[in-house]
Every structure is written in structure tokens, then in C-alpha cells.
Design a protein around this motif. Structure first.
Motif, short mmCIF file in Angstrom:
data_model
loop_
_atom_site.label_atom_id
_atom_site.label_comp_id
_atom_site.label_asym_id
_atom_site.label_seq_id
_atom_site.Cartn_x
_atom_site.Cartn_y
_atom_site.Cartn_z
N TYR A 227 50.24 128.74 31.62
CA TYR A 227 49.37 128.85 32.79
C TYR A 227 48.46 130.08 32.75
O TYR A 227 47.63 130.26 33.63
CB TYR A 227 50.20 128.88 34.07
N GLY A 228 48.63 130.97 31.80
CA GLY A 228 47.81 132.18 31.75
C GLY A 228 48.34 133.24 32.69
O GLY A 228 49.56 133.41 32.82
N ILE A 229 47.44 133.91 33.39
CA ILE A 229 47.86 135.02 34.26
C ILE A 229 48.43 134.48 35.57
O ILE A 229 47.79 133.68 36.25
CB ILE A 229 46.67 135.97 34.53
N LEU A 230 49.62 134.91 35.89
CA LEU A 230 50.25 134.53 37.16
C LEU A 230 50.44 135.79 37.98
O LEU A 230 51.19 136.69 37.60
CB LEU A 230 51.60 133.87 36.91
N VAL A 231 49.73 135.84 39.10
CA VAL A 231 49.80 137.04 39.95
C VAL A 231 50.84 136.82 41.04
O VAL A 231 50.83 135.79 41.71
CB VAL A 231 48.43 137.31 40.60
N ALA A 232 51.71 137.82 41.20
CA ALA A 232 52.68 137.76 42.28
C ALA A 232 51.99 138.33 43.51
O ALA A 232 52.27 139.43 43.96
CB ALA A 232 53.92 138.57 41.93
N ALA A 233 51.05 137.56 44.05
CA ALA A 233 50.18 138.05 45.12
C ALA A 233 50.95 138.50 46.34
O ALA A 233 50.63 139.50 46.97
CB ALA A 233 49.19 136.98 45.50
N ASP A 234 51.99 137.78 46.64
CA ASP A 234 52.70 138.06 47.88
C ASP A 234 53.57 139.31 47.83
O ASP A 234 54.07 139.77 48.83
CB ASP A 234 53.55 136.85 48.28
#
Lengths: 239, 342
Positions: A227-234
Motif C-alpha cells: 500500500y505504500g505510505i500508511l500514516v497513523a493519522a489518528d
């Protein structure tokens, strides 16, 4: 007015209004943190949105980005054949088989001329330009030359409505030069390693320079081979 | 029987009417058309056919005998039909103006019906089934500019994708259990995936398309059609499945380069009707992209990657796909770009 995004969900979620074409993005980060992966996501998103994407390969041959995109199921042959994806080889110098090659890395005017030539061939289209990494091109040059080049180039790119992403590797350029340079961009993204030596954590900090105000938010992220970059935004830390 | 015979005209009108009706049936229209023809052939068989007249049970002999029996009763002239074998295929040619069904075929073509059965080939399928038992043939016909119709019957062991049957409360498609889904339900399913795991959406759609495309393309792998005919067949099957009207724009067999258009794509229509899944207008038919990549990979026997270059969801008149072979990697087994190499 058409707005642009990075193509990274957790990052884009923080850009409600998106980016306008003609914006200049500075991505600054540690070696190995994922700047090229981010560049790949940015190109992927651009291609899906109908943009023409120009990638300047300075730190690896263009084939590295081609294969990177192919691994993410982006059909680069179709886009290259239709002129929607253009590579500039600023890595090989001699013996490159690419259509656009920077033959001499030491002269910024040669780079400027080549970049302008490629962008001219894309006129009338929405264009994303990625230089990976610009810091490589600016190494060992006089600070005044660099700032002059920078100012002229970014002004031109803004005028032409090019959405530009310039990548800088931490520690390559003088800190003073980086500070001065960063003021010329209207969006800054810093990528770094954090955490302990044995358990490093990737982190990105969004910084936006606008009317003397600096708003930033920090997010942890990982890189997935699918999936590429996965940001833990929360779990982001807002400053 | 004279060409001007009103009986021939009325028979053609009946077949034209049936073709029109079967083109409006959502599933299996071609199959039902074949069944209607087979039904009428069965009445003829019951009255006029005698298995003992067969010199052998080779398909070509069965069809020749059938034509001769039709000649005996004065329905046609057996000399007008030329039948040949080509491997397991059965080839038929007839001067178009000598075929009693020509008016039906020509008018169906003019009316742009999405599938156009050759009644003569359908009658051959029926008599083959009567003599040989259950069998499945793919039929193709070309009404050529030289004034002849060239037909081909190709043995196939694969069930047709578009055949939908009901067994009590169970619906089956090509022999596998299926259920019908409204566009609105599909849209809400996609919106749910996006809300819970937005990063996987495009991948899920592409991969799901690729895997279903592989099973669909298996049918083309075993037939004796050339690559372009196989591709046309698969595009027709996909159109019948309701994904949109697929059209082959260009194909280069030497480069394995294919350009395909899709009018009224299900996915573009869903986005326009129930809302877009992404922040910005972009190409969205990832499932169809995956299906096409799989079908083309099977047809060309090499890995093909397919990109949607324009999409009807972005305001274009159609979606357009461009497929090319996957380039050889400079170093085999290389993983996605290693960020450590930056």
C-alpha cells in the motif's frame, strides 16, 4: 479550480483544501526515511488524476522509480508511451539510454535549461514535477548561486502552474542554505526517524508557510510494500 | 422453396422478433435464442430425422446429413453449403444470398443488436446435440464483403459466463452460485471499505478484477481462435455481464499493445450516480482494469499491465484503457523500492 493531493490518505486528510497547481512542496528528510516512496505516491496520484508527471532522478537511475511504480501496479509503459510520464536522468550522465539526460551535474544552468525544455513539451497540461533529490544537484555550489537559481526557477514554475515537489536529504546542504531555501516554498514536509536506536519510528511533520504563520502537525507512518505510505493519522501529535 | 415465398419472409420476421426480444433479456439472451432454434429443430427431427442415415457420428457428417435432409424436403439446396473440418473446428460457408436466414441476419446487423446469432449454425448445434448428446460449441460467423458467410463451430468445454439459471431458490451463473446486487448496494459496499480502510480500496478492486478476469479468460485459452478473435469474444462476454459496452479500438499483436474503450462503465456510472470515492476526480475503473489485464495476459501468454487513461467519471465520453507488456525488471526479484536505498 482543480486541487491536488499527495495520494497518501493520512496526509491528504490533513489538507482539506488540497494544494493548488503552481504550489511548491519541499520534502526534507533523513536518508532512508521514505522520501522516494512519497514521491512515487505523489506521481501515482497525479497519473490517476490525469496529470503529466515529470520525475528527475538524481540519486538513482530512472529505472528504480519505474520498477517502484510497477511494483505498485502502475503501468508505466502506457503512461510513458502517451507522454504522461517523463523521466529526466540526472544520475547516469554518461551512457544513459533515457530520452532526457543531464550530462553535467555541476552546472545549474544546464539543469534549468533541460527542465524548462521538458516542461515546455508538456505545455497546456496539468503537470507535477518531482526532483529527487534537489539537494544532490546543489551540493558543492556557492550559496549565492544556489539561491539565485532557486528563486528564478521556483518563480518560473509557479508562473507556469507546475505543482513541484523538491526533495532534500538531511545533512547534505548547509543548514543556513536549507533555512533560506525553505522560505521559497509554500508547503514543507519534514520526514525523520524518531524513537529509540533499536526501534526507530518514522514520522512526518506537515509545515505550511503562509503569512508568517507556521502550522504543523506530526504523524507517525510506516511503509507497506503493497500500500505504500500508511500514516497513523489518528495518533498524530498536534503542536 | 422460392426466396420470395411469404413463408420464408414470415420465418425471418419471427426470428428477427425473437432476436430483438432476446437482446432485451438481461442474462443468457444468446443462450435462450439458441434454445428457441433448438426447439424448432427438435420438431423437425421428430418428424423427418433418422439416425440410421448417418454414415458416421463425426460432426461434419452429422451436419452434412442434416443439410441433405433439409434439401430432401425442399427447404434448401445442399449444394449451396460447403462444410469442412479444420482440426476440431467445423467450417461452413454459404453464399449469403442463398441462405434462407439472410434477411434476419442483415436486419439484426442493421439494428445494431449486441449479439447476432447465425440461425444456420444454431441449427447445426442443435442437431449435434441431438446425435452426440450434451456438447458445447462456440459459434462465430463473418458476413464477408465477397458475398459469402463464413461460419465456424469451435468445441468448448467451458460453460458460458452469461448463462444464468435458477434451481429453486438458488441462482447460478456459468454453473456457479450467484446473487444479484443493486448498484446502490455496491456503492455502499465500496463506501464502507473506503471509510474503514481507504488505502486498500484500489488494490482490492484491481486484485478482485484480476482474479475474476483469469477465470473468465480460461475459456479463451482453450479455444482455437486467434488472439484477436479471443479478445473480441472476451469483450463480448464482459459486455454481456453488464460491465459496460466494450469496444476494441486498436490491437498490435506483435507488440501486445491493446487499446480498449468502455462506454457506460458500471463503476463510472456508480460514481456519477452515488458519489465519488476519492477526493479528486480520477480514473476509477480499477476492477475493469484488473479484468482486462488478466484477460490480455492469458491471451498474449505474457504479463500485461493495463492502465485506464481517461474515465467517464471525469467527464469523458468513455473510459479508455491502454495495455502493454510488463517490462522486464533490471534485477529479477527486486522488491518495491527499498527506502533504505534513497
Amino acid at each position: 479550480m482543480h486541487k491536488a493531493y499527495f495520494g497518501v490518505e493520512g496526509l491528504d486528510r490533513n489538507l482539506e483544501q488540497g494544494l493548488s497547481y503552481g504550489s511548491q512542496i519541499m520534502v526534507e528528510g533523513d536518508s532512508g526515511v521514505g522520501k522516494t516512496v512519497l514521491a512515487g505516491e505523489f506521481i501515482k496520484e497525479g497519473l490517476r488524476c490525469g496529470d503529466t508527471c515529470v520525475y528527475v532522478a538524481c540519486d538513482d537511475p530512472p529505472v528504480a522509480m519505474r520498477e517502484h511504480l510497477l511494483n505498485f501496479k502502475v503501468g508505466t509503459p502506457a503512461y510513458e508511451e502517451t507522454g504522461r510520464l517523463v523521466f529526466i536522468d540526472a544520475y547516469e550522465e554518461e551512457g544513459s539510454t533515457e530520452k532526457y539526460v543531464l550530462s553535467d551535474l555541476r552546472h545549474l544552468e544546464k539543469y534549468f535549461a533541460l527542465e524548462s525544455e521538458v516542461l515546455r513539451s508538456c505545455s497546456g497540461r496539468r503537470v507535477r514535477l518531482v526532483v529527487d533529490s534537489l539537494s544532490t544537484l546543489l551540493t558543492n555550489l556557492e550559496i549565492t548561486d544556489v539561491i539565485d537559481f532557486h528563486r528564478t526557477r521556483l518563480k518560473q514554475l509557479k508562473k507556469k502552474g507546475i505543482l513541484t515537489m523538491d526533495i532534500f536529504v538531511n545533512g547534505v546542504l548547509e543548514p543556513r542554505l536549507v533555512t533560506i531555501t525553505s522560505h521559497l516554498y509554500n508547503f514543507i514536509l519534514k520526514m525523520s526517524f524518531n524513537g529509540s536506536r533499536y526501534n526507530p519510528v518514522r514520522q512526518m511533520q506537515i509545515g505550511k508557510v503562509k503569512s508568517q504563520q507556521f502550522v504543523s502537525s506530526t504523524h507517525m507512518f510506516t511503509i507497506s510494500p503493497i500500500y505504500g505510505i500508511l500514516v497513523a493519522a489518528d495518533t498524530g501529535v498536534y503542536e | 422453396m422460392k426466396d420470395s415465398d411469404i413463408t420464408i419472409k414470415l420465418m425471418n420476421y419471427m426470428f428477427m422478433s425473437m432476436s430483438n426480444a432476446m437482446n432485451q433479456v438481461p442474462f443468457s439472451g444468446r443462450q435462450w435464442m439458441e434454445q428457441l432454434v433448438a426447439g424448432s429443430v427438435q420438431y423437425f427431427i421428430d418428424e423427418y430425422w433418422d439416425d440410421s442415415k448417418l454414415s458416421s457420428k463425426k460432426p461434419i457428417e452429422i451436419c452434412r446429413t442434416y443439410v441433405n435432409v433439409m434439401d430432401d424436403v425442399g427447404f434448401l439446396s445442399a449444394n449451396d453449403y460447403r462444410l469442412e473440418e479444420s482440426g476440431d473446428d467445423l467450417l461452413m460457408s454459404v453464399q449469403t444470398n442463398k441462405c434462407v436466414y439472410r434477411e434476419c441476419c442483415q436486419r439484426n446487423g442493421e439494428e445494431g443488436l449486441s449479439f447476432k446469432n447465425c440461425i444456420r449454425l444454431d441449427t447445426f448445434k442443435a442437431i449435434l446435440r441431438h446425435v452426440l448428446g450434451e456438447n458445447n460449441y462456440l459459434a462465430s460467423v463473418d458476413m464477408a464483403a465477397d458475398g459469402f458467410c463464413y461460419g465456424k463451430l469451435i468445441p468448448s468445454t467451458q460453460p458460458k459466463e452469461e448463462i444464468v439459471t435458477r434451481e429453486g431458490h438458488i441462482i447460478k451463473m456459468a454453473g456457479q452460485r450467484a446473487f444479484l446486487l443493486r448498484q446502490k448496494t455496491y456503492a455502499s459496499l465500496m463506501a464502507s471499505i473506503r471509510d474503514h480502510a481507504p488505502q486498500i480500496l484500489k488494490h482490492v478492486l484491481y486484485d478482485a478484477g484480476y482474479h475474476s478476469g483469469l477465470s473468465l479468460a480460461d475459456k479463451a485459452r482453450i479455444s482455437y481462435l486467434d488472439p484477436k478473435e479471443r479478445l473480441q469474444l472476451l469483450l463480448e462476454e464482459l459486455t454481456n455481464l453488464g460491465v459496460g459496452k466494450l469496444e476494441l479500438v486498436t490491437v498490435s499483436l506483435s507488440r501486445a499493445k491493446v487499446k480498449i474503450r468502455c462506454y457506460d462503465s458500471f463503476w463510472a456510472d456508480t460514481a456519477n450516480e452515488y458519489g465519488h470515492l476519492y477526493r479528486t476526480p480520477q480514473v476509477i475503473c480499477d476492477m475493469l482494469r484488473g479484468i482486462l489485464a488478466a484477460c490480455l495476459s492469458v491471451i498474449f501468454e505474457k504479463e500485461i499491465i493495463c492502465e485506464e487513461m481517461i474515465c467517464q467519471s471525469m467527464g469523458a465520453d468513455y473510459c479508455e484503457f491502454l495495455a502493454l507488456p510488463l517490462p522486464q525488471k533490471s534485477s529479477e526479484g527486486r522488491k518495491p523500492h527499498d527506502p533504505g536505498n534513497e
